[in-house]
Design a protein around this motif. Structure first.
Motif, PDB file in Angstrom:
ATOM      1  N   TYR A   1      47.580  36.123  35.636  1.00  0.00           N
ATOM      2  CA  TYR A   1      48.401  37.254  35.311  1.00  0.00           C
ATOM      3  C   TYR A   1      49.899  36.789  35.150  1.00  0.00           C
ATOM      4  O   TYR A   1      50.184  35.912  36.000  1.00  0.00           O
ATOM      5  CB  TYR A   1      48.389  38.203  36.120  1.00  0.00           C
ATOM      6  CG  TYR A   1      49.074  39.505  36.002  1.00  0.00           C
ATOM      7  CD1 TYR A   1      48.710  40.630  34.728  1.00  0.00           C
ATOM      8  CD2 TYR A   1      50.274  39.852  36.477  1.00  0.00           C
ATOM      9  CE1 TYR A   1      49.480  41.356  34.500  1.00  0.00           C
ATOM     10  CE2 TYR A   1      51.086  40.958  35.873  1.00  0.00           C
ATOM     11  CZ  TYR A   1      50.614  41.863  35.001  1.00  0.00           C
ATOM     12  OH  TYR A   1      51.279  42.691  34.791  1.00  0.00           O
ATOM     13  N   MET A   2      50.345  36.813  34.013  1.00  0.00           N
ATOM     14  CA  MET A   2      51.786  36.416  33.708  1.00  0.00           C
ATOM     15  C   MET A   2      52.475  37.804  33.547  1.00  0.00           C
ATOM     16  O   MET A   2      52.433  38.462  32.462  1.00  0.00           O
ATOM     17  CB  MET A   2      52.103  35.557  32.695  1.00  0.00           C
ATOM     18  CG  MET A   2      53.402  35.134  32.470  1.00  0.00           C
ATOM     19  SD  MET A   2      53.672  34.100  31.120  1.00  0.00           S
ATOM     20  CE  MET A   2      53.635  35.583  29.850  1.00  0.00           C
ATOM     21  N   PRO A   3      53.591  38.050  34.554  1.00  0.00           N
ATOM     22  CA  PRO A   3      54.239  39.439  34.231  1.00  0.00           C
ATOM     23  C   PRO A   3      55.437  39.200  33.153  1.00  0.00           C
ATOM     24  O   PRO A   3      55.897  38.039  33.026  1.00  0.00           O
ATOM     25  CB  PRO A   3      55.200  39.420  35.529  1.00  0.00           C
ATOM     26  CG  PRO A   3      54.464  38.701  36.474  1.00  0.00           C
ATOM     27  CD  PRO A   3      53.758  37.586  35.698  1.00  0.00           C
TER      28      PRO A   3
ATOM     29  N   ALA B   1      40.642  39.358  46.364  1.00  0.00           N
ATOM     30  CA  ALA B   1      41.780  40.492  46.811  1.00  0.00           C
ATOM     31  C   ALA B   1      42.424  40.454  45.280  1.00  0.00           C
ATOM     32  O   ALA B   1      42.377  39.740  44.540  1.00  0.00           O
ATOM     33  CB  ALA B   1      42.622  39.417  47.803  1.00  0.00           C
ATOM     34  N   MET B   2      43.071  41.592  45.474  1.00  0.00           N
ATOM     35  CA  MET B   2      43.643  42.009  44.081  1.00  0.00           C
ATOM     36  C   MET B   2      45.236  41.701  44.546  1.00  0.00           C
ATOM     37  O   MET B   2      45.807  41.969  45.360  1.00  0.00           O
ATOM     38  CB  MET B   2      43.395  43.476  43.883  1.00  0.00           C
ATOM     39  CG  MET B   2      42.001  43.738  43.320  1.00  0.00           C
ATOM     40  SD  MET B   2      41.893  45.449  42.873  1.00  0.00           S
ATOM     41  CE  MET B   2      42.099  46.276  44.320  1.00  0.00           C
ATOM     42  N   ASN B   3      45.812  41.767  43.147  1.00  0.00           N
ATOM     43  CA  ASN B   3      47.404  41.636  43.306  1.00  0.00           C
ATOM     44  C   ASN B   3      47.873  43.080  43.035  1.00  0.00           C
ATOM     45  O   ASN B   3      47.697  43.551  42.071  1.00  0.00           O
ATOM     46  CB  ASN B   3      47.823  40.680  42.043  1.00  0.00           C
ATOM     47  CG  ASN B   3      49.270  40.756  41.983  1.00  0.00           C
ATOM     48  OD1 ASN B   3      50.031  41.456  42.545  1.00  0.00           O
ATOM     49  ND2 ASN B   3      49.793  39.744  41.117  1.00  0.00           N
ATOM     50  N   ASP B   4      48.470  43.529  44.229  1.00  0.00           N
ATOM     51  CA  ASP B   4      48.993  44.905  43.938  1.00  0.00           C
ATOM     52  C   ASP B   4      50.170  45.194  43.189  1.00  0.00           C
ATOM     53  O   ASP B   4      50.819  46.144  43.209  1.00  0.00           O
ATOM     54  CB  ASP B   4      49.198  45.437  45.585  1.00  0.00           C
ATOM     55  CG  ASP B   4      47.909  45.264  46.287  1.00  0.00           C
ATOM     56  OD1 ASP B   4      46.873  45.831  45.600  1.00  0.00           O
ATOM     57  OD2 ASP B   4      47.942  45.449  47.570  1.00  0.00           O
TER      58      ASP B   4
ATOM     59  N   GLN C   1      43.082  52.632  40.988  1.00  0.00           N
ATOM     60  CA  GLN C   1      41.339  52.587  40.708  1.00  0.00           C
ATOM     61  C   GLN C   1      41.461  51.926  39.383  1.00  0.00           C
ATOM     62  O   GLN C   1      40.550  51.113  39.154  1.00  0.00           O
ATOM     63  CB  GLN C   1      40.824  53.852  40.758  1.00  0.00           C
ATOM     64  CG  GLN C   1      39.186  53.815  40.629  1.00  0.00           C
ATOM     65  CD  GLN C   1      38.834  55.218  40.506  1.00  0.00           C
ATOM     66  OE1 GLN C   1      39.490  56.276  40.069  1.00  0.00           O
ATOM     67  NE2 GLN C   1      37.531  55.293  40.397  1.00  0.00           N
ATOM     68  N   ALA C   2      42.145  52.009  38.395  1.00  0.00           N
ATOM     69  CA  ALA C   2      41.938  51.594  37.270  1.00  0.00           C
ATOM     70  C   ALA C   2      42.128  50.210  37.118  1.00  0.00           C
ATOM     71  O   ALA C   2      41.497  49.284  36.688  1.00  0.00           O
ATOM     72  CB  ALA C   2      43.011  52.113  36.002  1.00  0.00           C
ATOM     73  N   MET C   3      43.138  49.625  38.065  1.00  0.00           N
ATOM     74  CA  MET C   3      43.372  48.270  38.140  1.00  0.00           C
ATOM     75  C   MET C   3      42.274  47.491  38.997  1.00  0.00           C
ATOM     76  O   MET C   3      41.698  46.461  38.458  1.00  0.00           O
ATOM     77  CB  MET C   3      44.797  48.067  38.902  1.00  0.00           C
ATOM     78  CG  MET C   3      45.015  46.485  39.117  1.00  0.00           C
ATOM     79  SD  MET C   3      46.486  46.043  40.256  1.00  0.00           S
ATOM     80  CE  MET C   3      45.777  46.911  41.664  1.00  0.00           C
TER      81      MET C   3
END
Length: 196
Positions: free
Chosen positions: A118-120, A141-144, A104-106
């Motif tokens: 986003y760069m891991p 859509a979100m990156n899970d 939920q935070a994400m």
């Protein structure tokens, strides 16, 4: 009596005409809606990119200096003009929006802030990258695969600004510069490190 019949007949004929009009135009209206949806464009990568060696080294140094698995990282790229670009690096101890769990935070973070990139860094953390385009996009859509913790109070642990000017990289540690501000920072008087 005759007047009421005429009014009733006129209303009846008008309602038939209106219904026919709506039925005919329903296909046109739905066609416009379908066209609007199909005309939306999605982003695609123009190629596969990596940061240059200097930026990569600075990012690694920043992460090592922070040295905290609970942090999440943000990068704001602020191109001031053709000769100056400011890159703001921030590390925070916790996610800025309250949530019941990490998912939920994400969701809250990505929906409200809309970072496009986003760069891991590793399997626990990575940089959310902002370029100024965020106000123009909607999240579909979100990156899970993005993970971060939500169990600590939020404050900045580290703040760096890199100023790229005249092919030189100037690094300022823990000096806050407001990203996208109309005021320019006088980096010449605040030089900390030079990279050529």
């Amino acid at each position: 009596m005759k007047i009421n019949k005429k009014i009733s007949s006129a209303i009846f004929i008008f309602s038939i005409i209106l219904n026919i009009y709506l039925i005919i135009n329903q296909d046109i209206i739905s066609g416009v809606c379908e066209k609007d949806i199909s005309d939306k464009r999605h982003f695609e990568f123009a190629g596969k990119f990596i940061f240059n060696d200097t930026i990569s080294n600075l990012l690694n140094s920043f992460v090592k200096e922070v040295d905290n698995d609970s942090c999440f990282f943000e990068m704001i790229v602020d191109k001031r003009n053709t000769k100056e670009t400011y890159i703001h690096l921030m590390a925070s101890m916790a996610f800025p929006y309250k949530a019941l769990d990490n998912k939920q935070a994400m969701n809250n973070y990505l929906t409200k802030n809309r970072p496009l990139l986003y760069m891991p860094i590793d399997n626990k953390k990575g940089f959310f990258i902002y370029t100024g385009i965020e106000r123009l996009v909607d999240l579909e859509a979100m990156n899970d695969d993005i993970n971060f913790r939500t169990n600590k109070s939020s404050y900045f642990v580290r703040y760096w600004t890199i100023v790229l000017t005249d092919d030189k990289y100037l690094l300022y540690k823990n000096i806050y510069m407001d990203p996208f501000s109309v005021l320019n920072f006088d980096y010449r008087n605040q030089l900390k490190l030079k990279f050529k």
